[in-house]
Design an enzyme around this catalytic site. Structure first.
Site, PDB file in Angstrom:
ATOM      1  N   THR B 103       0.542  -0.903   0.664  1.00 12.80           N
ATOM      2  CA  THR B 103      -0.190   0.319   0.072  1.00 12.80           C
ATOM      3  C   THR B 103       1.134   0.740  -0.420  1.00 12.80           C
ATOM      4  O   THR B 103       1.574   0.990   0.908  1.00 12.80           O
ATOM      5  CB  THR B 103      -1.057  -0.058   1.355  1.00 12.80           C
ATOM      6  OG1 THR B 103      -1.753  -1.255   1.502  1.00 12.80           O
ATOM      7  CG2 THR B 103      -1.768   1.201   1.078  1.00 12.80           C
ATOM      8  N   LYS B 178      -7.144   1.740  -2.781  1.00 14.44           N
ATOM      9  CA  LYS B 178      -6.777   1.288  -1.638  1.00 14.44           C
ATOM     10  C   LYS B 178      -6.686   2.333  -0.901  1.00 14.44           C
ATOM     11  O   LYS B 178      -7.413   2.513   0.205  1.00 14.44           O
ATOM     12  CB  LYS B 178      -5.642   0.744  -1.582  1.00 14.44           C
ATOM     13  CG  LYS B 178      -4.993   0.592  -0.224  1.00 14.44           C
ATOM     14  CD  LYS B 178      -5.427  -1.385   0.162  1.00 14.44           C
ATOM     15  CE  LYS B 178      -5.136  -1.289   1.394  1.00 14.44           C
ATOM     16  NZ  LYS B 178      -4.103  -1.694   2.107  1.00 14.44           N
ATOM     17  N   LYS B 246       0.484   4.994   8.696  1.00 10.09           N
ATOM     18  CA  LYS B 246       1.154   4.581   7.244  1.00 10.09           C
ATOM     19  C   LYS B 246       0.265   6.001   5.879  1.00 10.09           C
ATOM     20  O   LYS B 246      -0.014   6.692   5.516  1.00 10.09           O
ATOM     21  CB  LYS B 246       2.293   3.877   7.099  1.00 10.09           C
ATOM     22  CG  LYS B 246       2.794   4.072   5.634  1.00 10.09           C
ATOM     23  CD  LYS B 246       2.125   3.216   4.711  1.00 10.09           C
ATOM     24  CE  LYS B 246       2.201   2.283   4.904  1.00 10.09           C
ATOM     25  NZ  LYS B 246       2.361   0.798   3.314  1.00 10.09           N
TER      26      LYS B 246
END
Lengths: 300, 300
Positions: B103, B178, B246
């Protein structure tokens, strides 16, 4: 206490809006006799045509009834139709059961119970989720607070309107459970609207995105039911913005009283005040995405 | 382009953490030959025992492979293992396909594509959702960005790891999708944790509450999967707080670049920084409820 049954139990119904009309209709269809009252009589004509008797006030409704249901707008309305001078409690004989199905304040439910018990009257809070479609299909989730014996006595009535009837605890527990429900929806709606807005802006094919994200860890009822409406540009109400604001206001007040910090709920409440300020109080909760666009200066 | 098949297509794999190990294992099980590299060699022993060849760097992995997968930690790691001096692109022959499943940043995917194309190499971004369980069961949702012919050529490989493989658009679209996924989860987690905390504080039987609210408009994967863990006091990671931070950081930066205002995501990011500051960066995302308790001075 006697368990409710058609023929023996006389029903009272206060509030015949979109929800109340469907819900009371199910009781009539099961053969219950009902006396009804609504602020706007035209909204009751349907039920009168189906055999319901009209009464001039909540007080008169209660005088003719063994179990009195109410589903009105705001806590102030609940207070008026149950505790007011022309309210149901004033007309209720000992043994009557008052069942308030409005999404309202837990503390008001306790206040109603106290006032009711002083007159030998029973009371329950029993708010619902499932919206107009759930009401129409008798598929509501009904969250009940109050004494077990009272809950059991009216369970056959609740089962005419809902498919999940759960007794959550003492008076106020139904409303508290509904607040949990609304806090869940609040956080999720912000996620759904920000995420779809991100998707649109990133130039994605958002229907294709839903194929990737709808069935996994990001999936939710709101995403899978309101997402497609947002994509189509359909902002008609499943659930009114202004009612959601009312519910979040109750939850915030209760949370404050309990010493909780709920920053997500507070932010969502503020964002929905923006939706309302932009003239969309009577639109559906998915309109939040329009308010976010407006804040960012994005034109459709 | 040739479609990948066991016996003809040589696989490279960079990053053998919890996710990568399971995913690469599925390819080995289907008969693919794999050359692998991981920062910590011990994490690769499993796969080596199953027949994978070890290489000393991502560059050497690529030199032995037709399709090179990477799934590492942070965008800086992606940059190093793909674009660095010892990175995969430096060792890749023309026609090689690089598939980054970390990701990571949409803009980095575009940068990788540009650098790759200059060498006649292809690249895709293909992040996943479904967590360690999805990886183990080959049930991941894989969101793919890149050229259609390249996606089609590696589809048989992706189908060994996931049950939903959707080509979302050009390079970066996988990562953008995502991000949509993570923004959805962010809003929803705040709702789930604030709602359950409210339920606990209100003295409700929260398991009973889930019976009322889990199947309706407030229902979600997070509520129905993480709710029961929260009730049990289980804060072990399905998904690490620090990885979620993150991801939200990437989404916030991208949103800013697109001129979006995402107050819910920004708040959630801040709240998870609090979770991390309280020492729970390696706990599961459901630990947010502990941070909210801490903020409100509530002791367990």
């Amino acid at each position: 206490m006697q368990t409710a049954a058609p023929g023996t139990t006389r029903i009272g119904w206060i509030g015949t809006g979109v929800m109340g009309r469907s819900m009371c209709g199910h009781l009539l269809a099961k053969g219950y006799h009902a006396t009804i009252y609504s602020r706007t009589r035209e909204k009751a004509e349907d039920l009168i045509a189906k055999g319901a008797a009209w009464a001039a006030s909540p007080r008169e409704v209660a005088a003719q009834s063994d179990v009195v249901f109410s589903i009105v707008g705001f806590p102030a309305d609940v207070r008026e139709v149950l505790l007011g001078h022309h309210g149901a409690l004033a007309g209720a004989a000992p043994g009557t059961v008052l069942v308030d199905m409005t999404t309202s304040e837990p503390s008001l439910a306790v206040e109603i119970e106290t006032a009711a018990k002083a007159k030998g009257v029973h009371s329950l809070d029993a708010p619902v989720s499932g919206g107009d479609i759930g009401a129409r299909n008798a598929a509501l989730s009904i969250m009940v607070g109050g004494d077990t014996a009272v809950v059991d006595s009216v369970r056959p009535l609740l089962e005419c309107m809902g498919k999940s009837i759960v007794h959550q605890g003492p008076s106020g527990s139904g409303h508290h459970t509904k607040m949990v429900n609304q806090i869940l929806i609040a956080g999720n709606m912000v996620g759904v609207c920000e995420a779809l807005l991100y998707g649109f802006r990133a130039g994605l094919d958002v229907e294709k995105v839903l194929q990737s994200v709808g069935g996994g860890a990001a999936g939710s009822w709101s995403l899978n039911n309101l997402g497609p409406r947002i994509i189509k540009g359909d902002f008609e109400p499943g659930f009114y913005v202004e009612h959601f604001i009312k519910d979040m206001g109750i939850a915030l007040a209760e949370a404050k009283q309990m010493g909780l910090v709920v920053p997500g709920l507070a932010l969502t409440h503020q964002l929905y005040l923006a939706v309302q300020a932009q003239g969309m109080g009577r639109k559906g909760t998915q309109s939040l995405i329009l308010a976010l666009e407006h804040i960012a200066g994005i034109k459709r």
